[in-house]
Motif scaffolding. Sequence first.
Motif, PDB file in Angstrom:
ATOM      1  N   PHE A  79       0.830  -1.200   0.000  1.00 34.59           N
ATOM      2  CA  PHE A  79       0.000   0.000   0.000  1.00 34.59           C
ATOM      3  C   PHE A  79       0.864   1.248   0.000  1.00 34.59           C
ATOM      4  CE2 PHE A  79      -2.788   3.203   1.965  1.00 34.59           C
ATOM      5  CZ  PHE A  79      -3.853   3.123   1.075  1.00 34.59           C
ATOM      6  N   ASN A  84      -2.910   3.479  -3.833  1.00 35.06           N
ATOM      7  CA  ASN A  84      -4.142   4.099  -3.359  1.00 35.06           C
ATOM      8  C   ASN A  84      -4.989   4.666  -4.496  1.00 35.06           C
ATOM      9  OD1 ASN A  84      -5.815   4.759  -1.176  1.00 35.06           O
ATOM     10  ND2 ASN A  84      -5.006   6.839  -1.057  1.00 35.06           N
ATOM     11  N   HIS A  90      -7.642  -1.540  -6.901  1.00 38.59           N
ATOM     12  CA  HIS A  90      -9.012  -1.537  -6.372  1.00 38.59           C
ATOM     13  C   HIS A  90      -9.755  -2.789  -6.809  1.00 38.59           C
ATOM     14  CE1 HIS A  90     -13.293  -0.546  -6.107  1.00 38.59           C
ATOM     15  NE2 HIS A  90     -12.972   0.372  -5.214  1.00 38.59           N
ATOM     16  N   PRO A 105      -2.800  -5.313   4.472  1.00 39.50           N
ATOM     17  CA  PRO A 105      -2.147  -4.141   3.847  1.00 39.50           C
ATOM     18  C   PRO A 105      -0.767  -3.905   4.456  1.00 39.50           C
ATOM     19  CG  PRO A 105      -4.376  -3.630   4.643  1.00 39.50           C
ATOM     20  CD  PRO A 105      -3.957  -4.927   5.279  1.00 39.50           C
ATOM     21  N   ARG A 107       1.738  -1.239   4.491  1.00 42.05           N
ATOM     22  CA  ARG A 107       1.790   0.186   4.140  1.00 42.05           C
ATOM     23  C   ARG A 107       3.231   0.686   4.164  1.00 42.05           C
ATOM     24  NH1 ARG A 107      -2.588   3.996   6.817  1.00 42.05           N
ATOM     25  NH2 ARG A 107      -1.859   2.915   8.705  1.00 42.05           N
ATOM     26  N   PRO A 113      -6.143   5.394   3.212  1.00 37.86           N
ATOM     27  CA  PRO A 113      -6.840   4.803   2.058  1.00 37.86           C
ATOM     28  C   PRO A 113      -7.929   5.727   1.532  1.00 37.86           C
ATOM     29  CG  PRO A 113      -7.459   3.700   4.113  1.00 37.86           C
ATOM     30  CD  PRO A 113      -6.326   4.607   4.434  1.00 37.86           C
ATOM     31  N   SER A 114      -8.086   5.724   0.220  1.00 37.10           N
ATOM     32  CA  SER A 114      -9.135   6.507  -0.415  1.00 37.10           C
ATOM     33  C   SER A 114     -10.499   5.947  -0.014  1.00 37.10           C
ATOM     34  CB  SER A 114      -8.978   6.469  -1.930  1.00 37.10           C
ATOM     35  OG  SER A 114      -9.109   5.142  -2.408  1.00 37.10           O
ATOM     36  N   LEU A 117     -11.302   2.484  -1.379  1.00 38.22           N
ATOM     37  CA  LEU A 117     -10.607   1.358  -0.757  1.00 38.22           C
ATOM     38  C   LEU A 117     -10.958   1.212   0.719  1.00 38.22           C
ATOM     39  CD1 LEU A 117      -6.980   1.424  -2.239  1.00 38.22           C
ATOM     40  CD2 LEU A 117      -8.702  -0.347  -2.540  1.00 38.22           C
ATOM     41  N   GLU A 118     -11.353   2.316   1.354  1.00 35.35           N
ATOM     42  CA  GLU A 118     -11.631   2.277   2.782  1.00 35.35           C
ATOM     43  C   GLU A 118     -12.755   1.285   3.119  1.00 35.35           C
ATOM     44  OE1 GLU A 118     -12.431   5.426   6.453  1.00 35.35           O
ATOM     45  OE2 GLU A 118     -12.631   6.057   4.356  1.00 35.35           O
ATOM     46  N   LEU A 121     -10.977  -1.992   3.381  1.00 37.54           N
ATOM     47  CA  LEU A 121      -9.830  -2.078   4.285  1.00 37.54           C
ATOM     48  C   LEU A 121     -10.119  -1.552   5.679  1.00 37.54           C
ATOM     49  CD1 LEU A 121      -6.995  -0.872   1.855  1.00 37.54           C
ATOM     50  CD2 LEU A 121      -7.732  -3.203   2.326  1.00 37.54           C
ATOM     51  N   SER A 122     -11.311  -1.007   5.907  1.00 37.48           N
ATOM     52  CA  SER A 122     -11.597  -0.370   7.194  1.00 37.48           C
ATOM     53  C   SER A 122     -11.493  -1.344   8.360  1.00 37.48           C
ATOM     54  CB  SER A 122     -12.989   0.273   7.164  1.00 37.48           C
ATOM     55  OG  SER A 122     -13.984  -0.706   6.867  1.00 37.48           O
ATOM     56  N   PHE A 126      -3.578  -2.472   9.466  1.00 30.43           N
ATOM     57  CA  PHE A 126      -2.472  -2.127   8.577  1.00 30.43           C
ATOM     58  C   PHE A 126      -1.146  -2.476   9.254  1.00 30.43           C
ATOM     59  CE2 PHE A 126      -5.749   0.054   6.423  1.00 30.43           C
ATOM     60  CZ  PHE A 126      -5.295   0.394   5.161  1.00 30.43           C
TER      61      PHE A 126
END
Length: 466
Positions: A79, A84, A90, A105, A107, A113-114, A117-118, A121-122, A126
């Motif tokens: 990431f 991103n 995506h 992820p 990082r 994250p945009s 993607l959030e 990935l929320s 990370f």
Amino acid sequence: MTPRAVLAHLAGTYPTVSRPKVVISYTQPDWDLARELVAHVEAHGLACWIAGRDVPFGADRATEIVNAIATARVMVLVFSASANSSTDVHREVERAFDRGVPLLPFRIAEVAPSSSLEYFLSSQNFLDAYPPPLTPHYARLCACLNTILANSTGAAEPSDTTLPPAHPPHASEVRPLCVEAESLRHLEHELAAHIGPFAEYAVRHGANAASDIDALLDQLGKHIDSETARQQFVSDCRQWLHAAGGSAVAQGTPQRTIAAPAERAVNAQQELMTGSSDGPPEMRWAPPDARSALPEEPVPLPRAPCATPGASAVQPQAAVDENIQFTVFRPRELVPDEWQPLLAFTHLASERSDVEVTRQAEAVLKQAIADYRQVVQDAQDAVPRDEVLTLVPKVPGVEFEPAERGFPCRGTVHLEMFLARALPQLRAQTARGKLSVHLGTHAIAELPLTMVVAAPRTTEARRTQS
């Protein structure tokens, strides 16, 4: 036979990973880091699948990626700011999410994250891999992967995917070599002088299958027809690896690092890549009589130095190349609906580099080089070492495969090959465009591409050409 057909034929001689445990999602600017990450993970006994290595030439990339995700037990996302904003990343993350594949992820920069993607990935933790050095972060990654895989049964298979039965590895099988990205690039360039751009594919898969460096060099040497040239290739590569110094990662053992200056390995590669094998001794990294002193046992691979955790070290200032130059070999004439190679070199502006560029171009194009024209242009700005350059060819009415290529600039002679094909409507016209070189969002060179489009060849002419 067209270049694409040759690539497809070559791809059929190498096995691919059929049931990977770990799939790596990344973007092109992060390719070197992703390849290094794979080397560390596989050194810990975890099979990986990464598109840049495991998608065969001539295969459909999207299909291969989808199939790899369907059979994976975890996806590692490299990431970064580039990832991103990538629509491809995506899609890959969404596909893994939909298939129930755990996401991890990794990082490598402080990026949030945009919104697109959030959503996926929320709920993920990370694994932050900054600041450098990366080696401790790789160790944490392997520990996390082992935990995820231990908690995953891996018994559920996608209903729409048919797979052959998996067989446990034989006791005699070994993990692929953990080879530094710099060493792979050097082997690719050396082999390309004999077999052209297909060397990149041969080195990728050779490193994935070989048990030690001697086995890798022997495997690569089989692609060279001449026995003399084959022996010279193996000897030169072994000598370079020995001169650069370092330590290979053995199967099942933690990575060790030799405290050798990074600049030494970089300079060694530059000397070899900009010098000819037939040149005088002063143009070589080591004197000719050094070959007789080389050991017979497998040569250790060069390693980048790693700071000891907790130790304070002054970060070296990044090198900057002030005299980067670009050379393009373009076909003088394009034939509609036929793929033809276009070569793009990045190198230092020096006489020695010019000689090496010509040597590699002749090795790739052979007799067809007489039908090519050369375009040369200096970079408008200095280029920081290891910064990613992106080459983008654009000519209205002409297709290019791939549409662009990115790579880290290291001050050596670097070759990227594109395939160009004129569309039928350009018959008997002149196609005009350019190849742009981007450093980030800034264009530092624009090389003009002007090619005459001929009438299509007859069937008999194509047969004679192939």
